[in-house]
Design a protein around this motif. Sequence first.
Motif, PDB file in Angstrom:
ATOM      1  N   SER A  11      67.548  40.154  53.018  1.00 32.96           N
ATOM      2  CA  SER A  11      67.273  40.785  51.732  1.00 32.96           C
ATOM      3  C   SER A  11      68.096  40.149  50.617  1.00 32.96           C
ATOM      4  N   ASP A  12      69.361  39.803  50.873  1.00 30.25           N
ATOM      5  CA  ASP A  12      70.190  39.147  49.856  1.00 30.25           C
ATOM      6  C   ASP A  12      69.583  37.816  49.438  1.00 30.25           C
ATOM      7  N   GLU A  13      69.172  37.053  50.422  1.00 31.90           N
ATOM      8  CA  GLU A  13      68.579  35.742  50.138  1.00 31.90           C
ATOM      9  C   GLU A  13      67.274  35.901  49.350  1.00 31.90           C
ATOM     10  N   ARG A  14      66.475  36.896  49.748  1.00 34.74           N
ATOM     11  CA  ARG A  14      65.211  37.123  49.050  1.00 34.74           C
ATOM     12  C   ARG A  14      65.455  37.564  47.603  1.00 34.74           C
ATOM     13  N   HIS A  15      66.464  38.413  47.375  1.00 38.00           N
ATOM     14  CA  HIS A  15      66.792  38.847  46.016  1.00 38.00           C
ATOM     15  C   HIS A  15      67.151  37.651  45.143  1.00 38.00           C
ATOM     16  N   MET A  16      67.923  36.724  45.697  1.00 37.85           N
ATOM     17  CA  MET A  16      68.338  35.572  44.908  1.00 37.85           C
ATOM     18  C   MET A  16      67.144  34.666  44.598  1.00 37.85           C
ATOM     19  N   HIS A  17      66.277  34.452  45.605  1.00 39.85           N
ATOM     20  CA  HIS A  17      65.083  33.641  45.368  1.00 39.85           C
ATOM     21  C   HIS A  17      64.190  34.291  44.313  1.00 39.85           C
ATOM     22  N   LEU A  18      64.029  35.610  44.384  1.00 40.58           N
ATOM     23  CA  LEU A  18      63.199  36.324  43.425  1.00 40.58           C
ATOM     24  C   LEU A  18      63.772  36.196  42.024  1.00 40.58           C
ATOM     25  N   LEU A  19      65.083  36.383  41.891  1.00 35.44           N
ATOM     26  CA  LEU A  19      65.714  36.289  40.585  1.00 35.44           C
ATOM     27  C   LEU A  19      65.571  34.882  40.004  1.00 35.44           C
ATOM     28  N   MET A  20      65.790  33.855  40.832  1.00 34.06           N
ATOM     29  CA  MET A  20      65.665  32.496  40.355  1.00 34.06           C
ATOM     30  C   MET A  20      64.231  32.183  39.930  1.00 34.06           C
ATOM     31  N   ARG A  21      63.250  32.700  40.673  1.00 33.73           N
ATOM     32  CA  ARG A  21      61.840  32.451  40.324  1.00 33.73           C
ATOM     33  C   ARG A  21      61.492  33.107  38.991  1.00 33.73           C
ATOM     34  N   LEU A  22      61.965  34.331  38.763  1.00 34.17           N
ATOM     35  CA  LEU A  22      61.682  35.019  37.515  1.00 34.17           C
ATOM     36  C   LEU A  22      62.408  34.369  36.342  1.00 34.17           C
ATOM     37  N   ALA A  25      60.406  31.268  35.362  1.00 33.26           N
ATOM     38  CA  ALA A  25      59.035  31.477  34.881  1.00 33.26           C
ATOM     39  C   ALA A  25      58.990  31.523  33.351  1.00 33.26           C
ATOM     40  N   SER A  26      57.991  30.867  32.790  1.00 35.29           N
ATOM     41  CA  SER A  26      57.812  30.878  31.338  1.00 35.29           C
ATOM     42  C   SER A  26      56.909  32.010  30.884  1.00 35.29           C
ATOM     43  N   ARG A  27      56.348  32.777  31.839  1.00 31.48           N
ATOM     44  CA  ARG A  27      55.454  33.891  31.541  1.00 31.48           C
ATOM     45  C   ARG A  27      55.569  34.904  32.672  1.00 31.48           C
ATOM     46  N   PRO A  28      55.113  36.134  32.460  1.00 30.51           N
ATOM     47  CA  PRO A  28      55.120  37.114  33.550  1.00 30.51           C
ATOM     48  C   PRO A  28      54.265  36.633  34.726  1.00 30.51           C
ATOM     49  N   ARG A  85      46.641  48.386  38.701  1.00 27.03           N
ATOM     50  CA  ARG A  85      47.938  47.866  39.148  1.00 27.03           C
ATOM     51  C   ARG A  85      47.823  46.495  39.796  1.00 27.03           C
ATOM     52  N   ALA A  86      46.666  46.200  40.375  1.00 25.34           N
ATOM     53  CA  ALA A  86      46.483  44.904  41.027  1.00 25.34           C
ATOM     54  C   ALA A  86      46.554  43.752  40.023  1.00 25.34           C
ATOM     55  N   ARG A  87      46.356  44.053  38.726  1.00 25.12           N
ATOM     56  CA  ARG A  87      46.356  43.010  37.704  1.00 25.12           C
ATOM     57  C   ARG A  87      47.652  42.991  36.897  1.00 25.12           C
ATOM     58  N   TRP A  88      48.596  43.816  37.276  1.00 27.87           N
ATOM     59  CA  TRP A  88      49.872  43.825  36.573  1.00 27.87           C
ATOM     60  C   TRP A  88      50.637  42.542  36.835  1.00 27.87           C
ATOM     61  N   ARG A  89      51.490  42.196  35.880  1.00 25.09           N
ATOM     62  CA  ARG A  89      52.399  41.061  36.032  1.00 25.09           C
ATOM     63  C   ARG A  89      53.840  41.568  35.924  1.00 25.09           C
ATOM     64  N   PHE A  90      54.789  40.695  36.292  1.00 27.59           N
ATOM     65  CA  PHE A  90      56.184  41.127  36.348  1.00 27.59           C
ATOM     66  C   PHE A  90      57.083  40.068  35.717  1.00 27.59           C
ATOM     67  N   ALA A  91      58.114  40.560  35.012  1.00 26.36           N
ATOM     68  CA  ALA A  91      59.045  39.655  34.337  1.00 26.36           C
ATOM     69  C   ALA A  91      60.382  40.350  34.177  1.00 26.36           C
ATOM     70  N   LEU A  92      61.434  39.559  33.984  1.00 22.31           N
ATOM     71  CA  LEU A  92      62.747  40.135  33.716  1.00 22.31           C
ATOM     72  C   LEU A  92      62.732  40.832  32.366  1.00 22.31           C
ATOM     73  N   SER A  93      63.416  41.952  32.280  1.00 20.72           N
ATOM     74  CA  SER A  93      63.424  42.756  31.056  1.00 20.72           C
ATOM     75  C   SER A  93      63.966  41.964  29.878  1.00 20.72           C
TER      76      SER A  93
END
Length: 353
Positions: A11-22, A25-28, A85-93
């Motif tokens: 989970s720690d590794e996945r959190h870091m990968h997720l944060l780096m990917r977000l 990203a230049s868009r949600p 919800r299937a069409r929602w996107r996600f981005a850092l606040s």
Amino acid sequence: MATSNRPVAASDERHMHLLMRLLDASRPLTSDEIFATVEGYRAERGEDAPTRSTLEKRFERDRKSLAEFGIIVDSVPDPIAPDDRARWRFALSRDESAARTIELTAEETLLVDQATSIWAASDVAGLARRAYLKLLATGDSGVSAARSMPSTAISTDPAFTALHEAIANRRQVEFDYVNAGAESALRRHVVPLRLVVVDGRWLCNAHDLKRDAERNYLVSRIVGEVADAGERTDSLVARTDLPRVLAELAASQPARLAVRIGTDAETRLRQRASSILVDPVASESSGEWLELEVPSWDHELLADDLAALSTQVRVLAPDSLAAAVRRRLERMLHAHREQPEQAQPGREETAHG
């Protein structure tokens, strides 16, 4: 469930990968893009492939975990179909009131550089370095490394990773634990709630299910593997005042010590002392001594440290601490006499950190 031979929790590794990917990203991003590109979500092929529902639940848990560190992952509804919800996107606040601006001085930039260079776990080292490079934009790098910079790798107790993952995934655990001053371990069945570092030692704030009471376990006193014991069904909340409580306990039961001036004992213990009582004091033998008062919330842990300093330190009070140090020295002497041709063994039976 993580075991003692896993250097980094999944989970720690996945959190870091997720944060780096977000961050990159230049868009949600859509959930499909996240699941396809972030390590830890990329679906395995075949019968063991996680379902869509499993991936979505995993993602929501990760969002909550990041939020605990002040990192908010916003949902961005589709303007055409905001209820889908299937069409929602996600981005850092991008909320400035919630954002945390990181500004590093030259010294802080250097410390982060050094820290990310000495991770013991190779699978997180590369990510740590990439995160550091992103901080350089706000940091001043105009400082040189001191000669005393550490060159050894940083690691944690083997049980740390398993406990951290159990807390993140709301799991109960079982482990063998050696109480202070004991030589044999007892089995514990607990709900781990929070990992806290106090005076350089990791403690796990937990609820002991057998005793139905709160307990705080030194991670270094856990022996063997931390075993998964099922899903949590409780509503327990971790305490947040443990460092303060232990600091008050330490202040209420200080140890009075005499340390030989100019030794490693003086260097180590003078930094921990709350007061210098006599400076210096003539000892009965040759040399000069400092008399210190050292706060301690666990005298058994302090006894481990003092025994390692041998003749450089003397315990003046309390008598129970002096007896604890004496027991450790006698055990080491006994072990040395039994194995004269081998190197003196470590103090594994004390199980301290």
